[in-house]
Enzyme design. Structure first.
Site, PDB file in Angstrom:
ATOM      1  N   GLU A 298     -23.939  16.327 -33.620  1.00 13.87           N
ATOM      2  CA  GLU A 298     -23.156  15.113 -33.222  1.00 13.87           C
ATOM      3  C   GLU A 298     -22.982  13.682 -34.496  1.00 13.87           C
ATOM      4  O   GLU A 298     -21.925  13.095 -34.065  1.00 13.87           O
ATOM      5  CB  GLU A 298     -23.693  14.957 -32.188  1.00 13.87           C
TER       6      GLU A 298
ATOM      7  N   HIS B  73     -19.846   7.458 -21.491  1.00 13.32           N
ATOM      8  CA  HIS B  73     -20.719   7.878 -20.388  1.00 13.32           C
ATOM      9  C   HIS B  73     -20.383   7.771 -18.989  1.00 13.32           C
ATOM     10  O   HIS B  73     -20.524   8.746 -17.890  1.00 13.32           O
ATOM     11  CB  HIS B  73     -22.273   7.736 -20.596  1.00 13.32           C
TER      12      HIS B  73
ATOM     13  N   CYS C  10     -21.023  21.918 -26.223  1.00 17.72           N
ATOM     14  CA  CYS C  10     -21.364  21.271 -24.987  1.00 17.72           C
ATOM     15  C   CYS C  10     -20.540  19.774 -25.185  1.00 17.72           C
ATOM     16  O   CYS C  10     -21.131  18.931 -23.609  1.00 17.72           O
ATOM     17  CB  CYS C  10     -22.982  20.715 -25.144  1.00 17.72           C
TER      18      CYS C  10
ATOM     19  N   ASP D  44     -19.668  12.847 -29.485  1.00 18.43           N
ATOM     20  CA  ASP D  44     -20.375  11.205 -30.788  1.00 18.43           C
ATOM     21  C   ASP D  44     -19.695  12.159 -32.052  1.00 18.43           C
ATOM     22  O   ASP D  44     -19.951  11.464 -32.580  1.00 18.43           O
ATOM     23  CB  ASP D  44     -22.063  11.923 -30.370  1.00 18.43           C
TER      24      ASP D  44
END
Length: 580
Positions: A446, A199, A517, A470
């Site tokens: 995910e 992240h 996304c 993920d």
């Protein structure tokens, strides 16, 4: 002497500037800039902290038993001497006065300088005194933590206009700290650890600044104020480059700026393929204030609002319903009628909350938080917090088009509990007479289990979004934040592509919208492949939208279909697709 350090490229482009080191410490250190009028206040904080530590050490000396070893008193004397030594005391004040570092950062920066000096000493005994300096510095940091301090949120970044550009170098930077730097002065950053889809890397791309992670020894090899070049395309850090190399990279930097300016002209061009297929390009955002940037980038909405960043850097205090509602209202207003997809808080793994420390202390044996209490699992374990967030989202939905996205679902029981929580939030708002709207409900795909039970998900949800980061991590059992296994993180893995294709196909057959996304959506290497799979909705960092739009505008999907079947059947999809 010029050296090169190799890492992983995570955000493209070239950054040139002087090094700012964020030293790692066993004590958490806040890093922020203080404004000119606050400088002397920070110096005063340093003085108070030094006096407090000196008093502590003097009291310890007085309490030493008479029969204690003489070296114990001598050690305390050494610490007192170091505490008042100019190399620590005066130099630390200089970081505050000259660089406008806050007091904690100034101590950490000077500790880095002094520690290196000890490392270079030939005498082994003197080298070992570095530990004493570290202990004194940590006492100072603890003393500062106990004292009342200016809060970073109340301060604005310094205006460094006219000064050398700066590059951040650290062992690691948490996503929460990245947000502290988001609108600051850094033109790029380098970390020792991390992976392409950690992240921290994702936030770097959203900042649209060059970055290299997983550079292992970078923070040890780089010194404060070294000249650095970050090659974000190749994943290379050049320390103290030669004049020729520096000029070459400055030329490349100018070329990147020209290319970015050319792409910016596509921002408001309708996104349609050569064969007339309309494609929706959405933006991923972290904070409500990012909404205008998304709109300016040409996005036709927000496909992913990562609400967890509203929960960070708050010293364990969670945002209440009113604060969340205001944030979501701001995002909805900033999109001026375009849809906003709000994901419920995705806390855990590499995005821990301050208040989760208690849980982590109870579970010190837990080595892989990616498989623990995170995302919807955490939300369902905190029903009051979850109810506040749902109520705030529903209230914002009265003001515009809002979609609600649930992360990391894998069980029917979780789906039913989420829907029940939403129904209860709606009923409670109705009882109070508070305006609220209906939201389209979506699920993040995910976890492989979710991808494999799509028919069940499609019965319960209005839309699905594929979180490729993920999905790849859990499919391949690769911790995406761990640079030691990052070479095994493979978005081109045959099973990953088959799962993505399967989700897109089943959603379309059910007449349900589907979006990607994850990072794959903003990677131009995958644009044509995803279009071939039938994807017509991409959500990415605003900085990537023009680049992906350029790819879409140049694509004829009719020519891609024949290549898709061969690619999905291949053991080496990347080679097959490239050679198709």
């Amino acid at each position: 002497m010029s050296i090169q350090v190799f890492g992983l490229p995570v955000s493209r482009g070239v950054a040139i500037g002087r090094a700012v080191l964020v030293a790692s410490s066993r004590v958490d250190v806040a890093h922020y800039y203080v404004e000119a009028q606050a400088v002397e206040h920070e110096v005063e904080r340093l003085r108070h902290a030094r006096d407090a530590v000196a008093q502590e050490l003097m009291l310890l000396k007085e309490e030493v038993p008479e029969d204690a070893h003489a070296e114990l008193v001598a050690l305390l004397d050494v610490h007192l001497m170091l505490l008042h030594d100019d190399s620590l005391a005066e130099a630390t004040k200089q970081w505050v006065r000259e660089r406008h570092y806050n007091a904690e950062w100034a101590i950490a920066a000077q500790l880095e300088v002094v520690a290196r000096q000890f490392d270079e000493m030939e005498d082994e005994y003197l080298r070992e005194r570095k530990a004493d300096v570290e202990q004194v510095a940590e006492r100072l940091l603890l003393a500062l933590g106990r004292a009342a301090a200016l809060q970073p949120e109340a301060l604005k970044p310094r205006d460094f206009a006219g000064e050398d550009p700066l590059v951040l170098v650290a062992n690691d930077i948490s996503p929460a700290d990245m947000l502290q730097f988001k609108r600051s002065v850094f033109t790029g950053f380098v970390t020792d650890v991390g992976g392409r889809t950690s992240h921290t890397a994702i936030v770097a791309r959203s900042m649209d600044i060059p970055a290299v992670v997983g550079a292992r020894e970078a923070s040890r090899l780089v010194r404060q104020d070294d000249w650095l070049v970050i090659d974000g395309d190749a994943g290379v850090l050049i320390v103290n480059p030669s004049p020729i190399v520096l000029e070459e990279y400055r030329f490349r930097q100018r070329q990147c700026e020209l290319e970015r300016a050319r792409l910016d002209r596509l921002r408001h061009t309708p996104c349609v393929t050569l064969d007339g297929q309309a494609v929706e390009l959405l933006a991923n955002i972290e904070l409500p204030a990012d909404a205008p940037t998304a709109l300016a980038s040409g996005a036709v909405g927000v496909g992913l609002f990562r609400t967890e960043f509203m929960f960070m850097n708050r010293e364990g205090r969670l945002p209440d319903e009113e604060e969340q509602f205001e944030g979501y209202r701001q995002a909805v207003a900033g999109l001026k009628g375009l849809p906003v997809t709000i994901r419920t808080v995705d806390i855990g793994a590499d995005k821990p909350l301050d208040r989760m420390n208690v849980h982590e202390l109870r579970h010190e044996h837990l080595l892989n938080p990616a498989l623990g209490l995170r995302a919807i699992r955490w939300s369902l374990s905190e029903p009051e917090m979850f109810a506040r967030q749902l109520r705030a989202v529903l209230r914002a939905a009265a003001l515009g088009k809002v979609r609600l996205l649930i992360p990391m679902l894998a069980h029917v029981e979780e789906i039913l509990r989420v829907k029940a929580a939403i129904a209860e939030a709606q009923e409670s708002l109705a009882r109070q007479g508070l305006a609220h709207g209906r939201v389209e409900l979506g699920a993040m795909i995910e976890v492989p289990a979710a991808a494999l039970m799509m028919p069940v998900f499609l019965r319960h949800f209005d839309f699905v979004s594929i979180g490729t980061n993920d999905l790849i991590q859990y499919t391949l059992a690769i911790d995406r934040a761990d640079e030691t296994v990052s070479h095994l993180y493979d978005a081109w893995h045959p099973v990953v592509l088959q799962l993505v294709h399967q989700v897109i196909t089943q959603a379309q057959q059910a007449g349900k919208p589907v979006c990607v996304c994850g990072e794959m959506a903003g990677d131009p290497d995958f644009t044509e492949l995803l279009l071939a799979m039938g994807l017509r909705s991409f959500s990415m960092h605003p900085s990537q939208i023009s680049l992906i739009k350029q790819r879409v505008l140049r694509t004829d999907t009719r020519t891609l279909r024949a290549r898709l079947a061969a690619t999905l059947a291949s053991d080496r999809p990347q080679d097959t697709w490239a050679g198709g």
